[in-house]
Enzyme design. Structure first.
Site, PDB file in Angstrom:
ATOM      1  CD  GLU A 153      -2.883   1.322   2.244  1.00  0.00           C
ATOM      2  OE1 GLU A 153      -2.865   0.516   3.186  1.00  0.00           O
ATOM      3  OE2 GLU A 153      -3.793   2.150   2.065  1.00  0.00           O
ATOM      4  CB  CYS A 156      -7.551   3.182   3.607  1.00  0.00           C
ATOM      5  SG  CYS A 156      -8.170   2.254   5.004  1.00  0.00           S
ATOM      6  CG  ASN A 166      -9.067  -1.967   1.686  1.00  0.00           C
ATOM      7  OD1 ASN A 166      -8.422  -3.007   1.827  1.00  0.00           O
ATOM      8  ND2 ASN A 166      -9.006  -0.983   2.557  1.00  0.00           N
ATOM      9  CD  GLU A 167     -10.020  -2.154   6.863  1.00  0.00           C
ATOM     10  OE1 GLU A 167      -9.083  -2.832   7.273  1.00  0.00           O
ATOM     11  OE2 GLU A 167     -10.115  -0.932   7.098  1.00  0.00           O
TER      12      GLU A 167
END
Ligand code: AHR
Length: 670
Positions: free
Chosen positions: A61, A256, A387-388
């Protein structure tokens, strides 16, 4: 306070309590221990299931200066004057001369790279110019050469001269070049600078003499010594560290960062391919996210974009696993969602990415890949949707992605997500809804205290063997220390992760992918800790967590082998954890043993069903202190050592060091 920080604070509070519990756990383990041998049977002739080649991978990331200032080897910060403050990273310098630095707009307008810099020079007998401070300094090595380049033009009849130098912190010149042939037309100039000294905090000074003005854009400096010597490429030492792990996949670009703080700021892969000067820079969403670690100079130039990512994965023999925005921005931040009526463009981005990676030169996006120098497809097999994300909004959007992707690309495996927590209402909701759909894998995230990791070595024992597979996509043990609110990469954290990873290994029928997170961090510019690999401008070091990952990943094997003590798997009994695998291609058996007790543990093993060569090897990772960690100055404080071991007939006895992670390698007799 921002929600993500609130979450971190809560995690920290939890950690504090759990570190205390952890200490008592260790103490009770010690009291149980004594010096009696643990008898272990390793059923080499009874493999349980296949281990996927993707089992152990990495999670990249762009956080902590991982891309710009990190793996992307560009040494000049704000090279194209496109930061929100166009002169950020640059300072005015002069000697017996004067002038002005004027950020200017292109005319006709350029949407992607709208600014350049006009330097008004009034230095007939001196110099005027600017100096770049790099990404927390510029690292150069004595004798190494650096490619300088710049797009420039001068005003008519100005006769301006340009000189470029590397400057040490005391102002001494440690390498330089002159740029000749400036004209009134924009042209790219290139020259090589050789450093006469090693310096981690150098600066780049661009000086002009004469009278007139000069326009500059894309002021760039790269080491010639990059990964595979690619011009404008990646930092060799960082890539080598990643490659040494032999990861089965590379997840990219996060995290993120995929989501963005809002949808405008999301990661859009299409803006990251093609010529670098045509990649539109954006603010990195991590720049002001963490109250105590603000980095206003953190932007995304996308010099490491999707082409470079696919190429990196290919170079190191890993499967690419791109994670795409699913029409939702970070739910810890703006939490914007795109209306379902507009989700089509996000799905189209996914379809186009598959075409970019795998399509032929006759397709629009395949053509872009070919034009960038990769005629062969990248063989993309996986794609992550979101992603989350959590709740109904995610499921609704995921469902649409899945419908179209399955229809158009049944060959692509889809990775969905279970949200930010390893359990709870949102986690259960995600699993129950996703089970009604057909993702190939569900991504679970856990940033938890060490005690959680040890306890959860059995987490997957009861997951459905025939159900959707698990991607342990982001995990790291966070252990709070007295002096720092954010965890370090302590030996305790690595030990706990190793104990947990035996549980992933033992459940390879369920867990098909796993990656520690995050991967990279600059020692002077991080936002999130712990991280797997740390670097400064010249060095790059592995944490104990890195060595744990590497030990598992380089001893992956392709069949899971049962390891039993009194007929049961070792999941913390007397502080011991174990897993094993065999590898048909190398003819080796790997036994992983983790001792989380402060006492040494004698272990007697009987690998069953086959004969093994008498001599084997044990790789040991240990440290005397649970809160020890590696630093740039002491990179090998915690470092694996190898010892020879010898079978006694069909048995093998070893004594495991206190607080140790061990991999035993035995060779099958032919
Ligand atoms: O790894 C750091 C962050 O942790 C990731 O961006 C996010 O997915 C998770 O919350």
């Amino acid at each position: 306070m921002m929600p993500l920080q609130k979450l971190l604070l809560n995690i920290n509070r939890m950690r504090k309590t759990l570190v205390i519990c952890m200490a008592s756990l260790i103490i009770s383990a010690v009291s149980l221990s004594g010096q009696q041998s643990a008898d272990i049977s390793v059923l080499a002739n009874k493999p349980v299931c296949d281990i996927q080649p993707t089992m152990w991978g990495v999670f990249f990331e762009d956080i902590n200066f991982a891309a710009d200032g990190g793996i992307y080897a560009e040494l000049i910060k704000n090279r194209s004057f496109e930061f929100t403050l166009p002169l950020m990273g640059w300072d005015e310098v002069s000697q017996n001369g004067s002038g002005r630095l004027l950020p200017t707009f292109y005319s006709p307008a350029d949407d992607i790279n709208p600014h350049f810099l006009t330097v008004v020079v009034d230095a007939p007998a001196g110099t005027f110019g600017l100096m770049n401070d790099g990404f927390r300094g510029i690292g150069v090595r004595n004798g190494n050469s650096y490619n300088f380049s710049v797009n420039a033009r001068i005003s008519e009849n100005s006769g301006i001269k340009m000189k470029v130098d590397l400057i040490d912190p005391k102002g001494g010149v440690i390498g330089g070049t002159e740029i000749i042939g400036l004209t009134t037309q924009w042209s790219k100039f290139q020259s090589v600078i050789t450093a006469s000294r090693t310096e981690s905090m150098a600066k780049l000074r661009v000086l002009f003499s004469g009278k007139g003005s000069v326009d500059l854009d894309m002021v760039s400096l790269f080491p010639t010594d990059t990964w595979k010597n690619r011009p404008g490429g990646l930092r060799r030492d960082i890539v080598e560290k990643i490659a040494d792990m032999r990861p089965g996949f590379v997840r990219f670009p996060g995290g993120c960062i995929v989501e963005g703080r809002n949808l405008t700021n999301r990661y859009q892969w299409k803006t990251t391919v093609g010529p670098v000067e045509e990649r539109k820079l954006i603010i990195n969403r991590w720049n002001m996210e963490m109250q105590n670690h603000q980095t206003p100079d953190y932007f995304q130039s996308f010099g490491m974009g999707f082409f470079e990512y696919f190429q990196l994965a290919e170079d190191i023999g890993a499967e690419p696993l791109p994670i795409l925005n699913c029409g939702m921005s970070c739910q810890f931040n703006a939490g914007e969602v795109v209306p379902m009526t507009e989700i089509g463009q996000y799905i189209q981005d996914a379809l186009d990415l598959i075409e970019f990676a795998n399509g032929s030169a006759t397709t629009p996006w395949g053509k872009v890949r070919v034009s960038m120098g990769h005629p062969a497809p990248f063989n993309l097999k996986f794609i992550g949707v979101g992603n989350e994300q959590w709740d109904e909004q995610y499921i609704e959007r995921y469902r649409e992605f899945e419908k179209v992707l399955h229809q158009r690309h049944p060959e692509i495996k889809i990775v969905s997500g279970a949200g930010p927590s390893p359990s709870g209402k949102l986690f259960d909701y995600a699993w129950s809804e996703l089970k009604k759909l057909s993702p190939a894998l569900i991504d679970e995230h856990y940033y938890m205290p060490p005690s959680w990791f040890m306890k959860n070595a059995t987490r997957y024992d009861n997951y459905d063997r025939n159900g959707i597979k698990v991607f342990a996509g982001e995990y790291a043990a966070h252990s709070r220390e007295a002096e720092a609110p954010e965890s370090r990469n302590s030996w305790l954290s690595a030990l706990a992760e190793a104990a947990f990873m035996t549980g992933l290994d033992r459940n390879a029928a369920v867990v098909n992918m796993a990656s520690y997170a995050p991967l990279l961090a600059h020692v002077d510019a991080w936002q999130w800790r712990p991280d797997l690999i740390w670097f400064d401008n010249l060095n790059c070091i592995g944490t104990p967590n890195y060595y744990v990952q590497k030990m598992f990943s380089t001893h992956k094997g392709n069949k899971e082998i049962p390891v039993l003590n009194a007929g049961k798997p070792l999941t913390g009994t007397d502080s011991l954890y174990a897993s094993a695998s065999s590898d048909g291609s190398t003819g080796e058996l790997y036994i992983k043993l983790v001792n989380t007790s402060r006492s040494a543990k004698p272990v007697r093993m009987a690998p069953e069903g086959y004969s093994f060569q008498k001599m084997g090897v044990i790789e040991i990772l240990t440290s005397a202190g649970l809160y020890d960690y590696n630093t740039i100055e002491k990179p090998k404080l915690i470092y694996p050592v190898e010892k020879q071991i010898s079978m006694e007939g069909k048995k093998l006895s070893v004594t495991l060091d206190p607080w140790s992670v061990n991999v035993i390698v035995l060779k099958y007799k032919k």
